[in-house]
Design an enzyme around this catalytic site. Sequence first.
Site, short mmCIF file in Angstrom:
data_model
loop_
_atom_site.label_atom_id
_atom_site.label_comp_id
_atom_site.label_asym_id
_atom_site.label_seq_id
_atom_site.Cartn_x
_atom_site.Cartn_y
_atom_site.Cartn_z
N HIS A 1 6.76 3.66 3.94
CA HIS A 1 6.23 4.43 5.08
C HIS A 1 7.40 5.01 5.92
O HIS A 1 7.10 5.97 5.85
CB HIS A 1 5.59 3.16 6.11
CG HIS A 1 4.15 2.77 5.36
ND1 HIS A 1 3.63 1.95 5.98
CD2 HIS A 1 3.68 2.93 4.27
CE1 HIS A 1 2.68 1.44 5.28
NE2 HIS A 1 2.43 2.21 4.10
N HIS B 1 -4.02 7.56 3.67
CA HIS B 1 -2.91 6.69 3.46
C HIS B 1 -2.26 6.56 2.07
O HIS B 1 -1.07 6.44 1.98
CB HIS B 1 -3.37 5.24 3.94
CG HIS B 1 -2.06 4.30 4.16
ND1 HIS B 1 -1.19 4.31 4.87
CD2 HIS B 1 -1.54 3.33 3.10
CE1 HIS B 1 -0.22 3.49 4.72
NE2 HIS B 1 -0.45 2.91 3.76
N ASP C 1 1.48 6.76 1.01
CA ASP C 1 2.40 6.03 0.13
C ASP C 1 2.98 6.91 -0.98
O ASP C 1 4.08 6.49 -1.45
CB ASP C 1 1.33 4.91 -0.33
CG ASP C 1 1.32 3.78 0.45
OD1 ASP C 1 2.07 3.78 1.65
OD2 ASP C 1 0.02 3.04 0.18
N HIS D 1 1.86 1.97 -6.45
CA HIS D 1 3.27 2.34 -6.57
C HIS D 1 3.97 2.44 -7.87
O HIS D 1 4.92 3.03 -8.03
CB HIS D 1 3.78 1.02 -5.38
CG HIS D 1 3.22 1.11 -4.24
ND1 HIS D 1 3.91 2.27 -3.27
CD2 HIS D 1 2.84 0.52 -3.27
CE1 HIS D 1 3.53 2.04 -2.27
NE2 HIS D 1 2.74 1.07 -1.97
ZN LIG Z 1 1.25 2.11 2.54
#
Ligand SMILES: [Zn+2]
Length: 290
Positions: free
Chosen positions: A76, A233, A237, A260
């Site tokens: 973040h 969001h 990310d 991720h």
């Molecule tokens: Zn996040």
Amino acid sequence: MREQTIGGPIEFTGVGLHTGENATVRILPAPAGKGIIFRRVDLDNFELRADVASVARVAYATTLMSRGVWISTVEHLLSALYGMGIDNAYVELDNFEVPILDGSAIPYTEAISRIGLVRQQRNKQFIRITKEFVLKDGAKKLGIYPAETFSIQYDINFPHPLIGKQSLRVPLTGSNYAEAIAPARTFGFYNEVEQLQSAGLVRGGSLENAIVLTETGMLNDTSLRFKDEFVRHKILDLLGDFALIGQPVLGRLVADRAGHALHTRFVAELLESPTHWVVDTLAAAPVSAR
Ligand SMILES: [Zn+2]
């Protein structure tokens, strides 16, 4: 276009999402050409560069490591710096994990807007995408395509009444990041909390720093900040992981149900594929041969 750093120091204190431990993070100006450098002030100012070579672990958060020193949940903070156009900064941290704050990037973007940016004596080095680059992992897909500006499109599909299919494309120019992406909060599923906590995760998680979803709704008694806060969001990310490329990019980034692990693998493989991009300072008009 010149490189930029932050106008002065800004500081935040709070709990880490996964460790549950308190930490203070300070963001300070850094010279041109430096990039984003983390410093563990509790470990003799050990320095760790925010680049893809430092990525150590990507389950539920992005963790950087160098010579046994870790910095966790960086996405973040890196998203905010990249989204606000900051090329150079020192990030001092007195613990292992960056505080989660309210689960979004808005504490960072508001503080950066208040203190302002400083233009530096060095041209920004853009990575200009010249040929599409796509990675797939089952149903997950991430690609980047040539474009004159940087934009992100993200598609998600969670079988939940508040989420379902969400799709958003945001040009990351002007104040779009601060207004459309930075306020979107982390989210998680209540029925996974126990399992995650026994794995040493989300120990600092609370309704103050995450949207917690039940089977039919959410536990938080506040409303969503956007109807499609979830996909926003995911863009936040993705941008935080994409920031590990270390340079601004000209291209159209398109993600479908990524995460991720795919984000960071994508950055690493894109950097290892120099036939798909050129470095461009935008100092002169693009040459037609490109
Ligand atoms: Zn996040």
